[in-house]
Design an enzyme around this catalytic site. Structure first.
Site, PDB file in Angstrom:
ATOM      1  N   TYR A 166       0.805  -1.261   0.155  1.00 17.53           N
ATOM      2  CA  TYR A 166       0.007   0.198   0.197  1.00 17.53           C
ATOM      3  C   TYR A 166       0.837   0.724   0.191  1.00 17.53           C
ATOM      4  O   TYR A 166       2.111   1.120   1.059  1.00 17.53           O
ATOM      5  CB  TYR A 166      -0.621  -0.054   1.228  1.00 17.53           C
ATOM      6  N   ASP A 261       9.103   2.368  -0.747  1.00 19.04           N
ATOM      7  CA  ASP A 261       8.529   3.046   0.094  1.00 19.04           C
ATOM      8  C   ASP A 261       9.002   3.073   1.536  1.00 19.04           C
ATOM      9  O   ASP A 261       8.930   2.131   2.051  1.00 19.04           O
ATOM     10  CB  ASP A 261       7.123   2.905  -0.428  1.00 19.04           C
ATOM     11  N   LYS A 289       5.703   9.539   7.989  1.00 14.94           N
ATOM     12  CA  LYS A 289       5.638   8.650   9.885  1.00 14.94           C
ATOM     13  C   LYS A 289       7.149   8.953  10.639  1.00 14.94           C
ATOM     14  O   LYS A 289       6.735  10.765  11.350  1.00 14.94           O
ATOM     15  CB  LYS A 289       5.312   7.531   9.761  1.00 14.94           C
TER      16      LYS A 289
END
Ligand code: HOZ
Length: 454
Positions: A166, A261, A289
């Site tokens: 994702y 990613d 994050k």
């Protein structure tokens, strides 16, 4: 029980949450009813709605270190850490005081600041693949921008992603996506025109043969490959030996851009991310994050010649009013300085806690005769309730008994452990978890496994 479990007494401060007394969550229930009237599903991000595990979500009032306190005053040991950013726990005093000091100077300027330069320099120093970096406001922005840059740089349109990975909610990345798409079992996302995903090729994660076949046939037309080097969004699924190396090899041969990613893994699996840990250097990297220290911040970067295609130097346009926001950048800088101070010892501790918990969970499941596969890499961990021998791809992850996971999740929640409310999300451990908290968690999980027998 082995290791830490045998030797440490649970701190009395935490004993209350270790009892199976029924928690009163009336305020959360009331808030959820109100929320559903004015927010779709009552939440601002779908997995939080607890749809996959049943019951109402817990509304959080505050966080203290490794603990969350809900709107009814219940305490939970937090294994989500806001889905990854909080590697140093909630409300770390150093991050809070840095942010407070910056707040007094202003919240946004829409103009360059010294802080942005400092954070960019730190990212370049830390992450092997990044020579230049652009700051944005979320991981989704980082991945969609990185792909635009890769397409602009190569002049090609096709992109490759992996099933169950994702990369945020940009239209062209929602093909066979993990995270909330997997949690809700959505076959596809309404509102995404077929034409938009027509150039997105999906492959099974960890399938080196399929990867080589695709590149042998179409390598010259592929702009980029984007991959979570350790997947967190179908639960935790590490790469098999040779997979990341094969990715590097085929993308070099076809002059396609390899994008890691590292929104989840960056500054988590090591200070330099998964790429430093595995020794495989991509062409571009996306971050989010942890790099924002708990504030909304993302970043994408890579080789100088690729990043110099970004406007105003080059023709690939990307912009943002709050990009490089001084509050978020300040929180990120404070977070990274804490991680640098913690050094190797901090990452060794995260690995040790992760390994201990994984071993304890396996042993507890075995004792309760519940088939599970526990995947753990550093401070990322998932218990798959499956009869498979291993979980290395999305098909195996999806073989899990999600009803059983939901029962286990609810048993944990009712005993004061806040685990991700989905079989297809990783738990994130924080470096401030004490040995006593690891014991508490292991013992509570043990009882939760036992409760599944009844
Ligand atoms: N998609 C996020 C984790 N993979 C969840 C975001 C949230 O609910 O906050």
């Amino acid at each position: 029980m082995s290791g830490l479990l045998g030797s440490i007494l649970v701190n009395s401060m935490h004993a209350k949450t270790n009892e199976s007394e029924r928690m009163n969550r009336e305020t959360s229930q009331h808030l959820f009813a109100q929320a559903k009237e004015v927010i779709p599903g009552g939440v601002n991000s779908p997995v939080r709605a607890f749809r996959a595990v049943g019951g109402d979500p817990v509304f959080i009032e505050r966080g203290e270190g490794a603990w969350l306190i809900d709107a009814d005053g219940n305490r939970y040991l937090d294994l989500i850490g806001s889905w990854g950013p909080l590697i140093m726990g909630h409300a770390h005093p150093r991050i809070i005081s840095a942010v407070q000091a910056q707040l007094a100077r202003g919240t946004t300027f829409g103009a360059p600041t010294a802080l942005e330069v400092e954070l960019a320099m730190e990212i370049v120093k830390a992450v092997p693949s990044i020579e230049k970096v652009r700051l944005v406001s979320s991981g989704t922005e980082a991945t969609m921008s990185a792909i635009r840059v890769a397409r602009g740089y190569t002049g090609r349109t096709k992109i490759v992603k992996f099933e169950g990975n994702y990369h945020g909610h940009a239209d062209f990345l929602l093909a066979k996506a993990g995270s909330g798409v997997a949690t809700l079992g959505l076959p596809e996302c309404a509102g995404v025109p077929t034409a938009v995903t027509a150039d997105t090729i999906t492959l099974p994660f960890n399938d080196i043969v399929a990867l080589r076949e695709l590149f042998a046939l179409h390598g010259e037309s592929i702009a980029c490959v984007i991959v979570e080097p350790v997947v967190g969004n179908m639960g935790c699924v590490p790469p098999i030996s040779g997979f990341l190396e094969a990715l590097r090899e085929v993308t070099i041969a076809s002059r396609s851009v390899l994008i890691f990613d590292e929104v989840m893994t960056g500054f988590r699996l090591s200070y330099g991310g998964a790429q430093a840990r595995f020794g495989v250097t991509p062409d571009m990297t996306t971050l989010g994050k942890i790099v924002g220290g708990g504030m909304p911040l993302g970043a994408y970067g890579g080789k100088r010649e690729i990043m110099d295609t970004v406007a105003p130097v080059g023709p690939v346009y990307q912009a943002g009013t709050l990009s490089g926001n001084p509050i978020a950048v300040t929180a990120g800088l404070a977070m990274l300085s804490l991680l640098r101070e913690g050094g190797e010892a901090l990452y060794a501790r995260l690995d040790q806690v992760g390994t201990t918990l994984a071993e304890n969970f396996r042993e507890s499941a075995r004792n309760a005769n519940i088939p599970v596969v526990v995947n753990q890499y550093g401070s990322m961990l998932t218990v798959f309730f499956t009869e498979q021998d291993s979980v290395t791809d999305y098909t195996a992850a999806k073989s899990s008994d999600t009803q059983r996971f939901a029962q286990w999740f609810r048993a944990l929640l009712d005993s004061g452990i806040y685990f991700p409310p989905s079989q297809f999300e990783a738990a994130f451990l924080s470096a401030i978890l004490t040995d006593a908290e690891v014991v508490l968690l292991s013992e509570t999980a043990d009882r939760a496994f036992q409760s599944l027998k009844e």
